[in-house]
Design an enzyme around this catalytic site. Sequence first.
Site, PDB file in Angstrom:
ATOM      1  N   TYR A  72      82.970  32.434 -94.392  1.00 29.47           N
ATOM      2  CA  TYR A  72      82.277  33.520 -95.103  1.00 29.47           C
ATOM      3  C   TYR A  72      82.081  33.142 -96.569  1.00 29.47           C
ATOM      4  O   TYR A  72      81.036  33.412 -97.151  1.00 29.47           O
ATOM      5  CB  TYR A  72      83.109  34.808 -95.016  1.00 29.47           C
ATOM      6  CG  TYR A  72      82.378  36.022 -95.528  1.00 29.47           C
ATOM      7  CD1 TYR A  72      81.673  36.843 -94.657  1.00 29.47           C
ATOM      8  CD2 TYR A  72      82.368  36.341 -96.893  1.00 29.47           C
ATOM      9  CE1 TYR A  72      80.991  37.957 -95.122  1.00 29.47           C
ATOM     10  CE2 TYR A  72      81.686  37.442 -97.369  1.00 29.47           C
ATOM     11  CZ  TYR A  72      81.002  38.261 -96.480  1.00 29.47           C
ATOM     12  OH  TYR A  72      80.321  39.349 -96.935  1.00 29.47           O
ATOM     13  N   PHE A 124      50.621  35.407-103.008  1.00 27.95           N
ATOM     14  CA  PHE A 124      50.552  35.452-101.560  1.00 27.95           C
ATOM     15  C   PHE A 124      50.985  36.836-101.088  1.00 27.95           C
ATOM     16  O   PHE A 124      51.468  37.638-101.870  1.00 27.95           O
ATOM     17  CB  PHE A 124      51.346  34.321-100.899  1.00 27.95           C
ATOM     18  CG  PHE A 124      50.852  34.105 -99.500  1.00 27.95           C
ATOM     19  CD1 PHE A 124      49.517  33.779 -99.273  1.00 27.95           C
ATOM     20  CD2 PHE A 124      51.675  34.299 -98.405  1.00 27.95           C
ATOM     21  CE1 PHE A 124      49.033  33.633 -97.985  1.00 27.95           C
ATOM     22  CE2 PHE A 124      51.185  34.152 -97.116  1.00 27.95           C
ATOM     23  CZ  PHE A 124      49.872  33.815 -96.904  1.00 27.95           C
ATOM     24  N   ASP A 125      50.784  37.123 -99.799  1.00 25.36           N
ATOM     25  CA  ASP A 125      50.901  38.510 -99.336  1.00 25.36           C
ATOM     26  C   ASP A 125      52.239  39.176 -99.632  1.00 25.36           C
ATOM     27  O   ASP A 125      52.296  40.255-100.205  1.00 25.36           O
ATOM     28  CB  ASP A 125      50.514  38.642 -97.852  1.00 25.36           C
ATOM     29  CG  ASP A 125      51.305  37.726 -96.914  1.00 25.36           C
ATOM     30  OD1 ASP A 125      52.122  36.927 -97.388  1.00 25.36           O
ATOM     31  OD2 ASP A 125      51.096  37.832 -95.688  1.00 25.36           O
ATOM     32  N   ASP A 215      56.501  30.124-107.567  1.00 30.90           N
ATOM     33  CA  ASP A 215      56.562  30.461-106.148  1.00 30.90           C
ATOM     34  C   ASP A 215      56.425  29.110-105.433  1.00 30.90           C
ATOM     35  O   ASP A 215      55.340  28.556-105.323  1.00 30.90           O
ATOM     36  CB  ASP A 215      55.425  31.427-105.797  1.00 30.90           C
ATOM     37  CG  ASP A 215      55.512  31.918-104.364  1.00 30.90           C
ATOM     38  OD1 ASP A 215      56.361  31.417-103.610  1.00 30.90           O
ATOM     39  OD2 ASP A 215      54.698  32.793-103.995  1.00 30.90           O
ATOM     40  N   ALA A 217      57.089  27.491-102.434  1.00 30.41           N
ATOM     41  CA  ALA A 217      57.146  27.171-101.002  1.00 30.41           C
ATOM     42  C   ALA A 217      56.695  25.735-100.712  1.00 30.41           C
ATOM     43  O   ALA A 217      57.282  25.051 -99.882  1.00 30.41           O
ATOM     44  CB  ALA A 217      56.291  28.155-100.212  1.00 30.41           C
ATOM     45  N   LYS A 258      58.681  26.369 -95.336  1.00 25.94           N
ATOM     46  CA  LYS A 258      57.492  25.538 -95.464  1.00 25.94           C
ATOM     47  C   LYS A 258      57.919  24.082 -95.687  1.00 25.94           C
ATOM     48  O   LYS A 258      58.338  23.419 -94.759  1.00 25.94           O
ATOM     49  CB  LYS A 258      56.610  26.025 -96.617  1.00 25.94           C
ATOM     50  CG  LYS A 258      55.853  27.344 -96.484  1.00 25.94           C
ATOM     51  CD  LYS A 258      56.436  28.472 -95.833  1.00 25.94           C
ATOM     52  CE  LYS A 258      55.600  29.729 -95.819  1.00 25.94           C
ATOM     53  NZ  LYS A 258      55.756  30.621 -96.953  1.00 25.94           N
ATOM     54  N   HIS A 452      48.340  43.840 -92.532  1.00 27.64           N
ATOM     55  CA  HIS A 452      47.736  42.878 -91.602  1.00 27.64           C
ATOM     56  C   HIS A 452      48.668  42.464 -90.482  1.00 27.64           C
ATOM     57  O   HIS A 452      48.218  42.068 -89.418  1.00 27.64           O
ATOM     58  CB  HIS A 452      47.228  41.650 -92.360  1.00 27.64           C
ATOM     59  CG  HIS A 452      48.252  41.005 -93.239  1.00 27.64           C
ATOM     60  ND1 HIS A 452      48.764  41.622 -94.357  1.00 27.64           N
ATOM     61  CD2 HIS A 452      48.872  39.812 -93.170  1.00 27.64           C
ATOM     62  CE1 HIS A 452      49.649  40.830 -94.935  1.00 27.64           C
ATOM     63  NE2 HIS A 452      49.737  39.720 -94.230  1.00 27.64           N
TER      64      HIS A 452
HETATM   65  C1  LIG Z   1      55.532  32.045 -97.129  1.00 32.75           C
HETATM   66  C2  LIG Z   1      55.352  32.356 -98.550  1.00 32.75           C
HETATM   67  C3  LIG Z   1      56.103  33.358 -99.178  1.00 32.75           C
HETATM   68  C4  LIG Z   1      57.081  34.238 -98.426  1.00 32.75           C
HETATM   69  O1  LIG Z   1      58.056  33.535 -97.780  1.00 32.75           O
HETATM   70  P1  LIG Z   1      58.727  33.994 -96.387  1.00 32.75           P
HETATM   71  O2  LIG Z   1      59.698  32.925 -96.114  1.00 32.75           O
HETATM   72  O3  LIG Z   1      57.632  34.087 -95.381  1.00 32.75           O
HETATM   73  O4  LIG Z   1      59.362  35.313 -96.624  1.00 32.75           O
HETATM   74  C5  LIG Z   1      55.910  33.545-100.526  1.00 32.75           C
HETATM   75  N1  LIG Z   1      55.014  32.832-101.211  1.00 32.75           N
HETATM   76  C6  LIG Z   1      54.270  31.871-100.655  1.00 32.75           C
HETATM   77  C7  LIG Z   1      53.286  31.094-101.475  1.00 32.75           C
HETATM   78  C8  LIG Z   1      54.406  31.607 -99.295  1.00 32.75           C
HETATM   79  O5  LIG Z   1      53.629  30.677 -98.727  1.00 32.75           O
END
Ligand SMILES: *Cc1c(COP(=O)(O)O)cnc(C)c1O
Length: 462
Positions: A72, A124-125, A215, A217, A258, A452
């Site tokens: 833990y 992003f979304d 951000d 990813a 990613k 979506h």
């Molecule tokens: C996928 C993504 C996110 C969100 O990440 P999750 O792991 O799906 O929660 C945020 N910003 C970008 C640019 C992404 O491609």
Amino acid sequence: MARFIPEPYRIKMVENVKMTTREEREEALKRAHYNMFRLRSEDVYVDFTTDSGTNAMSDQQWSAMMLGDEAYAGGRSYFKLIQAAEDIFQYEYFQPVHQGRAAEKVLFGAFLKPGKFALANLFFDTTRAHVELAGARCLEACNPQAADTQLRAPFKGNMDIERLEAVILEKGPENVGMVVMTITNNSAGGQPVSLQNMRETAKVCRKYNIHLNIDAARYAENAMFVKLREPECKDWSIKRIIREFFTLADTFTMSAKKDAIVNMGGLIGVKDANAPYIDRIKANCISFEGFLTYGGLNGRDLAALAVGLYEGMDEDWLRYRLGTMEYFGSRLDELGVPYQSPPGGHGIFLDAAKFYPQIPYTEYPAQVLAVELYREAGTRTSEIGSYMLGNDPDTGAQMRSMNEFTRLAIPRRVYTQSHYDMVIDSIAQVWKHREPMKRGYRITWEPPILRHFQASLEPITE
Ligand SMILES: *Cc1c(COP(=O)(O)O)cnc(C)c1O
């Protein structure tokens, strides 16, 4: 035509997939209310919905999982992950979380509240959603080159520096809670951001004393683009490019699903271990995700992530990865099919507004194309356009996206050249038969946020 670069790996385990008939797919579409997220994976032949968490892990990652420490608190796998993250990003504090949106949830509240704004090269979304959930509002300053899909420019994902500064002055620097640099710029088509642009963005942020978050990813794909396209960096290692990028920001939020090639995971990085908001990150993480040394993940997930962070930035891998997109793009060029060019790092973004100029954004041309691609050959894609963008949180009006993209996001290490060729052939068919499409889709039900994923749609028939 671009040559297909051979895979820098071989296959050790396979997953069988079902072949479907056109009639079966038609039924599946009806059951899913024409929402790609509501299809069953079983009914999909090639799944290009997302490159998020759909990657194939390596034997190294699987064997690291067997060594996962499920304690833990203070587990060995946690420290392995921290060691890898420190080495690559050279930040002083890292917080694992279960995925990218969890990183956003845990961090954003420290900078955003009602009345504040967040400014990005494009959100992003889920990032947009977490800005709004914190009560703040999103503003964007994307390189205008991204709007022209036929313009081959090296860094279409860049921040528009002039607009960034103009918006900061218009809203008042004290009201801009943070600037977000998305690398690569997903909504612009996986387009890269240059190191020079990152430097200029950081300079503006410093000038107005605004927090800068990456951000992150696709930190590795972006670095490879920089190596290939920015002369200053052509002899740099990927790691050096990444370090140079990250030293310019204050924090990063990362979906590790990613470029870090795991199926689940996320990370927050903070450059300065004395930053006052670290206490808030810790408190939020413990409440929402779990204790600091696991952050909502299994010990074995942390172990796989520690390996994946490195595998994702291997140069042979990245050359193959970007080469796949080039191959795909050059075959589409031969067919005259419009897409965001040059191709981005994680997929091909078909320009649905050019497939169906007769269909207005309010009827979601990129959703029309997504449905047609599924009908044709069982390929699942996603809409990255006005349907995903949703309604204005203040007025409720449908917002208009800069582009209407149907995204073919390519999972890492999953598909082979023959899958790509099959999908390209099916795109050619859909392109050929595009003209009779007169109407798009209407939403018959939608939730208030991130609609979506769940909404029901129906085709509009006059
Ligand atoms: C996928 C993504 C996110 C969100 O990440 P999750 O792991 O799906 O929660 C945020 N910003 C970008 C640019 C992404 O491609």
